[in-house]
Design an enzyme around this catalytic site. Structure first.
Site, mmCIF file in Angstrom:
data_model
loop_
_atom_site.group_PDB
_atom_site.id
_atom_site.type_symbol
_atom_site.label_atom_id
_atom_site.label_comp_id
_atom_site.label_asym_id
_atom_site.label_seq_id
_atom_site.Cartn_x
_atom_site.Cartn_y
_atom_site.Cartn_z
ATOM 1 N N CYS A 260 5.208 3.186 -19.772
ATOM 2 C CA CYS A 260 6.474 2.434 -19.825
ATOM 3 C C CYS A 260 7.531 3.397 -19.299
ATOM 4 O O CYS A 260 8.275 4.003 -20.058
ATOM 5 C CB CYS A 260 6.770 1.995 -21.258
ATOM 6 N N ALA A 262 10.124 3.480 -16.797
ATOM 7 C CA ALA A 262 11.473 3.376 -16.223
ATOM 8 C C ALA A 262 12.535 3.719 -17.253
ATOM 9 O O ALA A 262 12.367 3.400 -18.432
ATOM 10 C CB ALA A 262 11.689 1.957 -15.705
ATOM 11 N N PRO A 263 13.640 4.364 -16.863
ATOM 12 C CA PRO A 263 14.013 4.728 -15.487
ATOM 13 C C PRO A 263 13.421 6.045 -14.987
ATOM 14 O O PRO A 263 13.838 6.534 -13.941
ATOM 15 C CB PRO A 263 15.538 4.833 -15.592
ATOM 16 N N GLY A 264 12.486 6.618 -15.709
ATOM 17 C CA GLY A 264 11.756 7.747 -15.143
ATOM 18 C C GLY A 264 12.166 9.114 -15.669
ATOM 19 O O GLY A 264 11.750 10.130 -15.114
ATOM 20 N N LYS A 266 11.291 10.750 -18.410
ATOM 21 C CA LYS A 266 10.179 11.576 -18.908
ATOM 22 C C LYS A 266 9.152 11.790 -17.800
ATOM 23 O O LYS A 266 8.530 12.855 -17.728
ATOM 24 C CB LYS A 266 9.562 10.928 -20.149
ATOM 25 N N ASP A 309 2.336 -4.820 -15.974
ATOM 26 C CA ASP A 309 2.368 -4.964 -17.430
ATOM 27 C C ASP A 309 1.362 -3.967 -18.007
ATOM 28 O O ASP A 309 0.154 -4.101 -17.772
ATOM 29 C CB ASP A 309 2.003 -6.412 -17.793
ATOM 30 N N CYS A 381 12.330 5.430 -29.506
ATOM 31 C CA CYS A 381 13.659 5.902 -29.923
ATOM 32 C C CYS A 381 14.126 5.017 -31.084
ATOM 33 O O CYS A 381 15.257 4.576 -31.136
ATOM 34 C CB CYS A 381 14.651 5.911 -28.759
HETATM 35 C C1 SAM Z 1 12.062 3.274 -23.775
HETATM 36 S S1 SAM Z 1 12.044 2.618 -22.177
HETATM 37 C C2 SAM Z 1 11.218 3.886 -21.293
HETATM 38 C C3 SAM Z 1 12.085 5.080 -20.959
HETATM 39 C C4 SAM Z 1 11.383 6.036 -20.013
HETATM 40 N N1 SAM Z 1 10.103 6.463 -20.519
HETATM 41 C C5 SAM Z 1 12.224 7.247 -19.699
HETATM 42 O O1 SAM Z 1 12.031 8.312 -20.312
HETATM 43 O O2 SAM Z 1 13.077 7.173 -18.806
HETATM 44 C C6 SAM Z 1 10.815 1.390 -22.322
HETATM 45 C C7 SAM Z 1 10.402 0.770 -21.007
HETATM 46 O O3 SAM Z 1 9.278 -0.074 -21.265
HETATM 47 C C8 SAM Z 1 9.271 -1.089 -20.304
HETATM 48 N N2 SAM Z 1 8.317 -2.113 -20.766
HETATM 49 C C9 SAM Z 1 8.472 -3.006 -21.755
HETATM 50 N N3 SAM Z 1 7.338 -3.735 -21.904
HETATM 51 C C10 SAM Z 1 6.462 -3.275 -20.983
HETATM 52 C C11 SAM Z 1 5.125 -3.630 -20.632
HETATM 53 N N4 SAM Z 1 4.465 -4.599 -21.265
HETATM 54 N N5 SAM Z 1 4.537 -2.960 -19.621
HETATM 55 C C12 SAM Z 1 5.200 -1.982 -18.958
HETATM 56 N N6 SAM Z 1 6.453 -1.612 -19.240
HETATM 57 C C13 SAM Z 1 7.080 -2.248 -20.253
HETATM 58 C C14 SAM Z 1 10.717 -1.484 -20.204
HETATM 59 O O4 SAM Z 1 10.989 -2.135 -18.970
HETATM 60 C C15 SAM Z 1 11.436 -0.123 -20.329
HETATM 61 O O5 SAM Z 1 11.724 0.382 -19.056
#
Ligand code: SAM
Length: 447
Positions: A260, A262-264, A266, A309, A381
């Site tokens: 998961c 975005a926005p990248g 980590k 997904d 978080c």
């Molecule tokens: C907490 S944010 C991630 C932050 C990111 N790891 C960072 O450090 O920049 C959670 C992310 O999970 C994505 N997300 C939610 N459900 C998802 C799924 N079923 N599959 C893939 N990504 C998903 C959201 O679009 C969101 O970008």
């Protein structure tokens, strides 16, 4: 004051009221709504519109407790524009050093500009009554924890249940302004060199020893003003989020999944720390995936970036196992309310069930992709136990081939499963504001 200045400053209140109305009425987030309103603001007003929008949403539940006392009857839903402007007015009087006469005058002018003439005397009366009766109104608002701490009642109750010794400290930390924390890109700079560049730019800062490459600036600045930002020497990332990459313990040559991503933030940190990693970054949201690509481009890093997904790996997985998986799961974001005060208004109690179910589904779907002996780092978080400790307990009960391997650390607190940071926890360098609320649990697949 010239008529022009009058018009511009009234306009700032109008725009801030619009931001608040769209968040409260349409359920849209500040980050979705604010840019559009900032575009409409005169350059000199942008800071004020942002300050008022964030401030009202940060203190909304307290401001509404004051407003309830000041109104004979509640305003109707169709008059949310007026209610929002009254909150903007009260916020200025209660929480800013804007001179009271200017706050009242400009807010009343913004009410007049709505064309609802009945509301003009009301706004005048409410704001002036607040000035006169402030102490008594505050005393009443202090009686209920939700009003006192400016949070929705369900969240206060949930935090009290989850953190009987810490809930009030969490609520207070959520109302603080967040620190502005940077991560120095280990590939393009190093802490001594980058700190010298900050000194040369006159940007006071402190090192964050809890992180590998983190510094906290005393004053936030626009990222473009940061030395070396365009050249990828630095990124903005809270200290708590900077703990993920070291916990994942990636080594050169490994195949890594950021599920998961975005926005990248980590993703980039993992790649900065360890050259020679084969990283796949997946996210379901195409617009946010573009931000991963922009981030990697700016930092001079590369990864396989996929819109997909994560709960349906058949859509995007080629069948080759990963040695490391980061699941930074979608969550309630209750640990980062100080950065996103609109969460107080947008999140509902029932969302926690939906989120916990989605997190469990993601964990179960990704586990088979992990090589035996590999590590999966689960992160949120959130500060709610259902999304964190209880989620991991249930996962371990479902998967006999999983063992917890969360290491001891000098940050946060150990739970039965995982480690929890609460918002405001000391970061070793900037104790006044501390870190975001985060949860980490590391799971190993039994070889
Ligand atoms: C907490 S944010 C991630 C932050 C990111 N790891 C960072 O450090 O920049 C959670 C992310 O999970 C994505 N997300 C939610 N459900 C998802 C799924 N079923 N599959 C893939 N990504 C998903 C959201 O679009 C969101 O970008």
């Amino acid at each position: 004051m010239s008529p022009d200045i009058d018009r511009d400053t009234a306009n700032a209140r109008t725009l801030a009221g619009g931001v608040v109305t769209q968040v409260l009425l349409d359920g849209r987030s500040l980050s979705q709504v604010l840019p559009n309103f900032l575009d409409q603001a005169a350059a000199v007003d942008r800071g004020l519109v942002q300050e008022l929008g964030y401030g009202v949403l940060r203190w909304r539940f307290r401001l509404e407790a004051l407003l309830r006392q000041l109104l004979k009857q509640p305003l109707k839903r169709k008059d949310q524009d007026i209610a929002s402007l009254l909150l903007v007015g009260l916020y200025q009087l209660a929480y800013t050093d804007i001179p009271a006469h200017a706050a009242v005058h400009e807010t009343v002018e913004a009410v007049r500009a709505t064309g609802k003439r009945w509301a003009v005397p009301l706004a005048n009366a409410v704001l002036r009554a607040y000035q006169r009766q402030r102490t008594e109104l505050d005393t009443v608002a202090d009686r209920q924890p939700a009003d006192r701490h400016a949070h929705p009642e369900w969240l206060v109750e949930q935090l009290r249940a989850d953190w009987p010794d810490d809930w009030e400290r969490i609520l207070a930390a959520n109302n603080q302004r967040p620190p502005f924390v940077l991560r120095i890109n280990a590939r393009r700079s190093d802490p001594p060199a980058y700190r010298a560049a900050l000194d040369a730019a006159g940007m006071a800062h402190a090192l964050l020893p809890v992180t590998e490459h983190g510094v906290c600036l005393e004053q936030p600045v626009a990222v473009e003003r940061l030395p070396g930002f365009a050249a990828g020497e630095v990124s903005v990332q809270d200290a708590a989020a900077q703990l993920a990459a070291p916990l994942l313990a990636v080594q050169a040559g490994m195949r890594v999944l950021d599920a998961c991503a975005a926005p990248g933030g980590k993703t980039a940190h993992i790649l900065e720390r360890t050259p020679g990693v084969e990283l796949m970054a997946v996210d379901i949201d195409a617009a946010r995936v573009r931000r991963i690509e922009e981030t990697l481009h700016r930092l001079g890093l590369s990864a396989q970036v996929v819109v997909g997904d994560a709960a349906q790996p058949a859509q995007w997985w080629d069948g080759r196992p990963f040695q490391r998986i980061l699941l930074d799961a979608p969550c309630s974001a209750t640990g980062v309310i100080r950065r996103h005060p609109d969460i107080k208004s947008l999140r509902r109690a029932r969302d926690i069930d939906t989120l916990a179910a989605a997190q469990a589904q993601l964990l179960d779907a990704l586990w088979p992709l992990l090589e035996p002996g590999g590590l999966l780092l689960y992160a949120t978080c959130s500060v709610l136990r259902r999304e964190n400790e209880a989620q991991i307990a249930a996962f371990l009960a479902r998967h006999a081939d999983a063992r917890e391997s969360t290491p001891d650390a000098d940050w946060g607190r150990p739970l039965r499963h995982g480690r929890q940071l609460l918002p405001g926890d000391a970061d070793g360098g900037h104790a006044a504001t501390g870190m975001d609320g985060f949860f980490y649990a590391r799971l190993m697949k039994v070889p």
